[in-house]
Design an enzyme around this catalytic site. Structure first.
Site, PDB file in Angstrom:
ATOM      1  N   GLU A 278       0.078 -11.924  18.482  1.00  0.00           N
ATOM      2  CA  GLU A 278       1.276 -11.080  18.447  1.00  0.00           C
ATOM      3  C   GLU A 278       2.422 -11.680  19.252  1.00  0.00           C
ATOM      4  OE1 GLU A 278       0.956  -6.621  17.772  1.00  0.00           O
ATOM      5  OE2 GLU A 278       1.367  -6.741  19.918  1.00  0.00           O
ATOM      6  N   GLU A 281       3.820 -14.453  17.279  1.00  0.00           N
ATOM      7  CA  GLU A 281       4.575 -13.884  16.159  1.00  0.00           C
ATOM      8  C   GLU A 281       5.944 -13.392  16.632  1.00  0.00           C
ATOM      9  OE1 GLU A 281       3.900 -10.568  12.579  1.00  0.00           O
ATOM     10  OE2 GLU A 281       2.498 -10.684  14.273  1.00  0.00           O
ATOM     11  N   CYS A 299      -1.562  -2.296  16.903  1.00  0.00           N
ATOM     12  CA  CYS A 299      -2.908  -2.053  17.437  1.00  0.00           C
ATOM     13  C   CYS A 299      -3.428  -0.662  17.102  1.00  0.00           C
ATOM     14  CB  CYS A 299      -2.905  -2.209  18.956  1.00  0.00           C
ATOM     15  SG  CYS A 299      -2.461  -3.854  19.490  1.00  0.00           S
ATOM     16  N   SER A 319       3.928  -5.930  13.150  1.00  0.00           N
ATOM     17  CA  SER A 319       3.160  -7.157  13.318  1.00  0.00           C
ATOM     18  C   SER A 319       1.966  -7.170  12.376  1.00  0.00           C
ATOM     19  CB  SER A 319       2.668  -7.270  14.763  1.00  0.00           C
ATOM     20  OG  SER A 319       1.704  -8.299  14.891  1.00  0.00           O
ATOM     21  N   LYS A 358     -10.068   4.647  14.327  1.00  0.00           N
ATOM     22  CA  LYS A 358     -10.778   3.376  14.143  1.00  0.00           C
ATOM     23  C   LYS A 358     -11.904   3.499  13.118  1.00  0.00           C
ATOM     24  CE  LYS A 358      -8.541   1.072  17.386  1.00  0.00           C
ATOM     25  NZ  LYS A 358      -7.643  -0.041  17.065  1.00  0.00           N
ATOM     26  N   GLU A 361     -10.189   2.666   9.992  1.00  0.00           N
ATOM     27  CA  GLU A 361      -9.567   1.342  10.026  1.00  0.00           C
ATOM     28  C   GLU A 361     -10.514   0.258   9.542  1.00  0.00           C
ATOM     29  OE1 GLU A 361      -7.218  -1.475  13.283  1.00  0.00           O
ATOM     30  OE2 GLU A 361      -8.958  -0.289  13.910  1.00  0.00           O
ATOM     31  N   GLU A 366      -9.216  -5.322   2.281  1.00  0.00           N
ATOM     32  CA  GLU A 366     -10.130  -6.465   2.219  1.00  0.00           C
ATOM     33  C   GLU A 366     -10.051  -7.369   3.443  1.00  0.00           C
ATOM     34  OE1 GLU A 366      -6.320  -7.586   0.089  1.00  0.00           O
ATOM     35  OE2 GLU A 366      -7.690  -5.861   0.106  1.00  0.00           O
ATOM     36  N   CYS A 509      -4.201   4.832  24.548  1.00  0.00           N
ATOM     37  CA  CYS A 509      -5.628   4.992  24.251  1.00  0.00           C
ATOM     38  C   CYS A 509      -6.388   5.749  25.335  1.00  0.00           C
ATOM     39  CB  CYS A 509      -6.273   3.626  24.027  1.00  0.00           C
ATOM     40  SG  CYS A 509      -5.591   2.737  22.617  1.00  0.00           S
TER      41      CYS A 509
END
Length: 582
Positions: A278, A281, A299, A319, A358, A361, A366, A509
């Site tokens: 990241e 990027e 995230c 991102s 999650k 997620e 794919e 989180c």
């Protein structure tokens, strides 16, 4: 200050406090079922009633009544207790009597209130509410027959998260919560789980995958690996008598080995990987645009789902880096399996997360199968993990700490602080500065992006360039920032921010939808401090790019950040979700 009497005692309390809060400051517990400090009081349950002696013993609800000068408040007497017990008995009369089989047994606020008031037998007939269970989402389960009509989930979903997936259906006794006339899967739900973490009973809860994990552990032909998210280590201890923020990383590793996991890794290593990708990027975009680009963190899967639905025109800013556990997982079934001579077909990857989002997620698209297999096989929340530890009879507070398996277990302080709002931004800036300048910052602490404020804005200097930042926690705070971005784009202007971090849950989180019940801002602050303490005093390095095992992974397997191989394993893609219009 306001002068009042509580139970005959004259006191002064802060102006603006409710009776409930004023009593709590004085060590007096007024019972409640609908109240939660995260949301405005709804006055729905009525169990918090008190008397105002100076107003002819008038009853009022303590959760929503603000103290006034001269108030003479009675919080407990025989009559009040009788009324409260009667309210409880009415609630229980419409609630299933299956506590022993309930996922919230021992953690249920209704069960605790009934015990406090000595309710052993209800005087009312039990009337079952025949509302269908909804397990369609794959992350959380709705069980409306256990709803006590407190309204917390609706307020949390609509006001705290601005998602509007849940609302009340019908009226009177037949009232219950639901995602309108559709299943939860087809609603605007983003899987954040805040409804579940705020529900006082088992009307909403995480989809339990502990039996699936246990079956893998018990299978001698399955090689079970596990990783743990940053914020789990500063919250799990609350289930075992420890304080919020107590960091028990080593004890968790030890418990996992006792439970029979074959290899123990740490999502903090994955967080370091995320920062490498990241940060590179961000720097690439920033340089190529001469400081006029924008990038948003990726995230948080609940935020990504929200962006796909409500801000498809801004997805180009998000991102492409996967979240930390989704980066670490394919390394387990490729790099690690080769090093350890383990057949990747036999590996069962488990992620212990603070987050219900999650769970979905791991099958989003794919790219979550980049290893050639399902990269993560199961996700359990902090709550599910605590139940498993108790099942094994492990005294987490008493066991000696151990280390993770170092090949994918070493981590830096930057990886640790991912669990707190602002942590991803801070970690990325530490590495971005190094990429641009070739050296580390003298002071790697970015205090500007820390804390629980809903939106934190700052401008920092990276060498000779201004970098405009925004850090958002809680989805109801997202829209103002995204609307600024959208308006600038429509006008053909440079974006107002170069780097935006978004976490769906308040506090990041540490306040995730799968964390221990009873999360408040005080608890969020303590948990975050536990992470910042580890960053500053425990770990060997504070910048992700200084992680030696991570450097080795890139040199031996991934190649350079943003390279072809790194992109295959560590990056994802997004799709436009149709807005909920039914």
């Amino acid at each position: 200050m306001v002068k009042i009497k509580i139970n005959g005692k004259s006191v002064e309390v802060e102006e603006g406090l409710t009776i409930l809060k004023a009593a709590k400051k004085l060590g007096i517990k007024i019972p409640s079922l609908c109240y939660h400090p995260d949301i405005p009081p709804t006055s729905a349950c009525g169990i918090c009633i008190v008397k105002l002696a100076n107003q002819g013993n008038k009853y009022t609800r303590a959760c929503s009544t603000v103290v006034e000068n001269g108030m003479d408040i009675i919080t407990h007497d025989a009559e009040i207790n009788t009324v409260r017990k009667g309210v409880l008995e009415l609630v229980l009369s419409a609630h299933p009597n299956d506590c022993l089989n309930c996922i919230r047994n021992g953690e249920c606020e209704l069960q605790a209130a009934a015990a406090d008031f000595g309710v052993r037998n209800s005087k009312y007939d039990n009337i079952k509410q025949n509302h269908p269970r909804d397990e369609s989402a794959g992350s959380i389960v709705l069980n409306p027959e256990k709803c006590i009509k407190c309204g917390r989930c609706v307020v949390v979903c609509q006001e705290m998260q601005n998602v509007h997936a849940l609302g009340f259906v019908n009226r009177g006794f037949d009232t219950y919560f639901a995602p309108g006339a559709v299943s939860l899967k087809d609603s605007p739900c983003v899987d954040c789980g805040q409804c579940a973490s705020h529900c006082p009973v088992a009307a909403i809860y995480e989809k339990d995958q502990t039996q699936e994990v246990q079956a893998a552990i018990d299978d001698p032909n399955t090689y079970v690996t596990v990783q743990m998210a940053p914020s789990v280590r500063v919250a799990l201890g609350e289930y075992f008598g420890l304080k919020p923020g107590d960091n028990i990383t080593g004890k968790i590793y030890a418990a996992l080995r006792l439970m029979g996991f074959d290899a123990i890794f740490d999502t903090n290593f994955g967080a370091d990987m995320t920062i490498m990708e990241e940060a590179h990027e961000f720097v690439k975009r920033f340089k190529e645009s001469n400081g006029t680009s924008a990038i948003t963190t990726s995230c948080c899967p609940a935020w990504v789902k929200y962006a796909e639905e409500y801000y498809p025109d801004l997805l180009e800013n998000v991102s492409s880096a996967k979240s930390p556990h989704m980066m670490l997982a394919p390394m387990t079934k490729t790099y690690y399996s080769d090093k350890a001579n383990v057949d990747p077909m036999t590996i069962f990857n488990v992620s212990i997360m603070p987050c219900t989002a999650k769970k979905n997620e791991i099958r989003k698209n794919e790219t979550m199968y980049s290893s050639g297999y399902k990269d993560v096989d199961a996700v359990i929340t902090t709550r599910e993990f605590a139940r498993m530890i108790k099942h094994y009879g492990i005294d987490i507070a008493g066991i000696e700490p151990e280390e993770a398996d170092s090949i994918l277990g070493e981590y830096t302080g930057a990886g640790t602080i991912f669990g707190a709002t602002g942590g991803v931004m801070e970690a990325a800036l530490r590495t971005a500065y190094n990429i641009i300048s070739g050296t580390n910052l003298d002071n790697v602490d970015f205090e500007e992006v820390r804390g629980l404020e809903g939106v934190k804005r700052a401008t920092i200097k990276v060498l000779d360039k201004d970098v405009k930042l925004a850090v958002v926690n809680g989805l109801h705070n997202v829209d103002p920032v995204m609307q600024e971005m959208r308006a600038a784009k429509e006008r053909g202007e440079n974006p107002p921010y170069n780097f935006i971090e978004v976490m769906a849950c308040e506090g990041g989180c540490v306040g995730g939808g799968g964390q221990p019940y009873g999360t408040t801002n005080e608890v969020r602050t303590d948990r975050a401090q536990g992470l910042y303490d580890e960053d500053k005093t425990v770990v060997k390095h504070r910048c992700s790019h200084d992680n030696e095992n991570l450097q080795k992974l890139y040199n031996e397997f991934l190649g350079k950040p943003l390279g072809e191989r790194a992109h295959h394993f560590l990056h994802t893609e997004y799709k436009v979700d149709e807005k909920y219009t039914k």
